[in-house]
Design a protein around this motif. Structure first.
Motif, PDB file in Angstrom:
ATOM      1  N   LYS A 306      39.159  54.059 -81.021  1.00 32.87           N
ATOM      2  CA  LYS A 306      38.388  52.883 -80.636  1.00 32.87           C
ATOM      3  C   LYS A 306      36.891  53.179 -80.620  1.00 32.87           C
ATOM      4  O   LYS A 306      36.084  52.367 -81.063  1.00 32.87           O
ATOM      5  N   ARG A 307      36.517  54.360 -80.125  1.00 35.19           N
ATOM      6  CA  ARG A 307      35.094  54.730 -80.137  1.00 35.19           C
ATOM      7  C   ARG A 307      34.612  54.956 -81.569  1.00 35.19           C
ATOM      8  O   ARG A 307      33.470  54.614 -81.918  1.00 35.19           O
ATOM      9  N   LEU A 308      35.474  55.528 -82.398  1.00 37.81           N
ATOM     10  CA  LEU A 308      35.105  55.744 -83.800  1.00 37.81           C
ATOM     11  C   LEU A 308      34.818  54.415 -84.494  1.00 37.81           C
ATOM     12  O   LEU A 308      33.812  54.267 -85.196  1.00 37.81           O
ATOM     13  N   LEU A 309      35.696  53.438 -84.272  1.00 38.38           N
ATOM     14  CA  LEU A 309      35.484  52.124 -84.883  1.00 38.38           C
ATOM     15  C   LEU A 309      34.295  51.390 -84.252  1.00 38.38           C
ATOM     16  O   LEU A 309      33.688  50.534 -84.892  1.00 38.38           O
ATOM     17  N   ALA A 310      33.965  51.744 -82.996  1.00 36.50           N
ATOM     18  CA  ALA A 310      32.777  51.158 -82.374  1.00 36.50           C
ATOM     19  C   ALA A 310      31.512  51.631 -83.092  1.00 36.50           C
ATOM     20  O   ALA A 310      30.629  50.830 -83.417  1.00 36.50           O
ATOM     21  N   TYR A 311      31.424  52.940 -83.344  1.00 30.77           N
ATOM     22  CA  TYR A 311      30.267  53.446 -84.090  1.00 30.77           C
ATOM     23  C   TYR A 311      30.268  52.917 -85.523  1.00 30.77           C
ATOM     24  O   TYR A 311      29.219  52.657 -86.101  1.00 30.77           O
ATOM     25  N   SER A 312      31.460  52.760 -86.080  1.00 30.66           N
ATOM     26  CA  SER A 312      31.566  52.146 -87.407  1.00 30.66           C
ATOM     27  C   SER A 312      30.999  50.727 -87.392  1.00 30.66           C
ATOM     28  O   SER A 312      30.325  50.301 -88.334  1.00 30.66           O
ATOM     29  N   SER A 313      31.256  49.992 -86.308  1.00 27.14           N
ATOM     30  CA  SER A 313      30.745  48.631 -86.184  1.00 27.14           C
ATOM     31  C   SER A 313      29.214  48.616 -86.173  1.00 27.14           C
ATOM     32  O   SER A 313      28.587  47.728 -86.764  1.00 27.14           O
ATOM     33  N   ILE A 314      28.610  49.597 -85.522  1.00 25.61           N
ATOM     34  CA  ILE A 314      27.145  49.704 -85.514  1.00 25.61           C
ATOM     35  C   ILE A 314      26.632  49.945 -86.928  1.00 25.61           C
ATOM     36  O   ILE A 314      25.649  49.328 -87.368  1.00 25.61           O
TER      37      ILE A 314
END
Length: 517
Positions: A306-314
């Motif tokens: 989830k954190r990985l995809l959060a940074y991906s979203s940025i």
């Protein structure tokens, strides 16, 4: 028979029936949200999970049909505060479609997590009301109100895992930082009114075309960008994203990483291109470069999916912001259409990816690390294959929507001579490929070191994943129709050369070139 005649000025203040047609999706979504809230305490808790979910899903489908009906009556409504055109119709379909997919993927999630369903589904519908209104509002004060409607719903939804401390923490962080961000936006609106005398976007554009631009306008634009930059998780306003995404319910993360972002990008497109905001080039150039770089570098060291995809979203917010740095009218059409296409493609693949994460996480979302995904290709080939499609699209592999999304943005940037920004984008795409491929390696090339239960995919989630996969592949194989619609919308969005503002126009705050309803 006595006839009563109303003064013309009073008649103009009474909304015509067509005005309500132009906000019909918002009205229908609000009614269904109220119905869900009324029925929630009257229905048994176990039965409410799916009953209220089906009512909310019916509301989303009715909202899509209402959007189609609304599209047949383009024009202005409610004293020129709302504008129905191809641009607003595009984003209406997008945010309501995202809500429908999220509701489908939430049926199983709510039952597994043992969360009462009523207000959950109602808040999704109410949030979409604000997001849809953001895309059609052309009055800055109305945009602020719609932004608050959207934000309040997502603040509450973020903390819906009430028994988890991380969920309460993420909700509190999102609320506090989000409140500051919307305050910045409101201050920007106030300064824009002080500088131009208007809060109507068309009139502000007309005013800025007519004469020299005051310093106050630059300050107003910067403050409004701070508020919208927070909503789209663009650097340097991205600090909240990883913590909030980690603590929020997985389906809601898929929702808030796509629908509110799409609505905020719709507002940003109107502000940047319709107002033809002065001094925007370097502001957006720096924000795009920072977002791509910080997002991808931050994702490299993450072990929580989830954190990985959060940074991906940025990082993806950075790719999208590249399309905003266009300056000439010809380049602007390509930039706007590329941004709209990218928003749709990213929504399809990201909602699908978080739907997989929500199913695989199981009760309490215990299985969200990369180690938990080891051997998923063997234990659940269908789930792994679905996630693979979304990850390949996030990378930008051909035959997926992500490929054409990046292609259109990069090609528009090259045509606008943004060579260094394009180069930064290409380098960051290569960096991003590493951490997406890392998940694929874990799923297919490693043996599981611990027992992770993988339940069969239920019908609701299966439909949600099927819609996301079809949309991702459709945008990657047959992108022309969506792109053509986006280009047509871009032409309508750009400001036209309007006649000078008359004294009467200045008094009524309505464009002289646009008839009152």
């Amino acid at each position: 028979m006595t006839t009563f005649l109303l003064p013309a000025a009073l008649l103009q203040t009474i909304p015509q029936g067509v005005d309500y047609i132009r906000i019909l999706p918002e009205l229908i979504l609000s009614v269904f949200g109220i119905v869900v809230m009324v029925l929630d305490p009257l229905v048994d808790e176990e039965k409410s999970q799916k009953l209220l979910g089906f009512i909310a899903l019916g509301g989303a489908v009715a909202g899509l049909l209402a959007t189609w009906y609304m599209a047949q009556s383009p024009g202005l409504a409610f004293s020129n505060m709302v504008k129905v055109d191809d641009f607003s119709v595009f984003f209406h379909f997008l945010v309501i479609g995202i809500a429908a997919v999220v509701i489908l993927s939430s049926f199983e999630y709510m039952a597994v997590q043992r969360i009462r369903a009523g207000e959950y589904y109602a808040l999704i519908l109410f949030g979409v009301v604000g997001m849809a209104l953001m895309s059609s509002a052309v009055e800055l004060v109305l945009i602020f109100i719609a932004l608050e409607i959207s934000s309040i719903s997502t603040y509450i939804l973020t903390g819906f895992r009430r028994n988890e401390a991380s969920s309460s923490e993420s909700s509190l962080k999102y609320f506090l930082l989000g409140s500051f961000a919307t305050a910045f936006f409101l201050y920007g609106v106030a300064l824009m009114f002080g500088a131009t005398g208007f809060t109507n976007i068309d009139l502000i554009s007309q005013k800025l075309q007519a004469g020299p631009v005051q310093l106050l306008v630059y300050v107003a634009m910067a403050l409004m960008f701070v508020g919208l930059g927070f909503k789209v998780a663009a650097a340097p306003f991205h600090i909240w994203t990883p913590d909030v995404y980690e603590g929020a319910p997985a389906p809601i993360v898929g929702f808030m990483s796509t629908a509110p972002k799409a609505a905020a990008f719709a507002v940003l497109l109107r502000v940047v291109f319709t107002i033809n905001a002065p001094g925007r080039f370097w502001l957006l150039w720096v924000a795009a470069a920072l977002s791509m770089t910080l997002g991808n570098v931050g994702a490299l060291v993450q072990t929580n999916v989830k954190r990985l995809l959060a940074y991906s979203s940025i990082a993806h917010a950075g790719y999208l912001l590249m399309a905003f740095a266009m300056t000439s009218s010809e380049d602007s059409v390509a930039g706007i259409s590329a941004a709209m296409f990218y928003t749709a493609a990213y929504a399809a693949m990201n909602v699908g990816a978080f739907a997989v994460v929500s199913h695989f996480g199981n009760a309490g979302e215990r299985y969200v690390t990369l180690e938990d995904y080891e051997g998923l290709g063997r234990t659940s080939p269908l789930l792994a294959a679905t996630l693979t499609i979304f990850l390949l699209s996030l990378i930008g592999i051909p035959m997926t929507g992500g490929f054409f999304a990046k292609f259109y943005v990069f090609s528009a940037a090259v045509k606008a001579h943004l060579i260094w920004l394009t180069l930064i984008g290409v380098i960051n795409s290569a960096i991003g490929a590493y951490y997406y491929l890392r998940i694929l390696v874990v799923m297919y090339m490693r043996e599981s070191r611990k027992e992770v239960p993988v339940t069969p995919i239920p019908l609701g989630l299966g439909l949600a994943l099927a819609v996301s996969v079809v949309a991702t592949l459709y945008l990657g194989i047959l992108p022309n129709r969506v792109l053509q619609f986006a280009q047509q919308s871009a032409q309508e969005l750009l400001p036209q050369q309007l006649p000078p503002i008359s004294a009467n126009t200045a008094q009524t705050r309505l464009p002289a070139a646009i008839p009152q309803q």
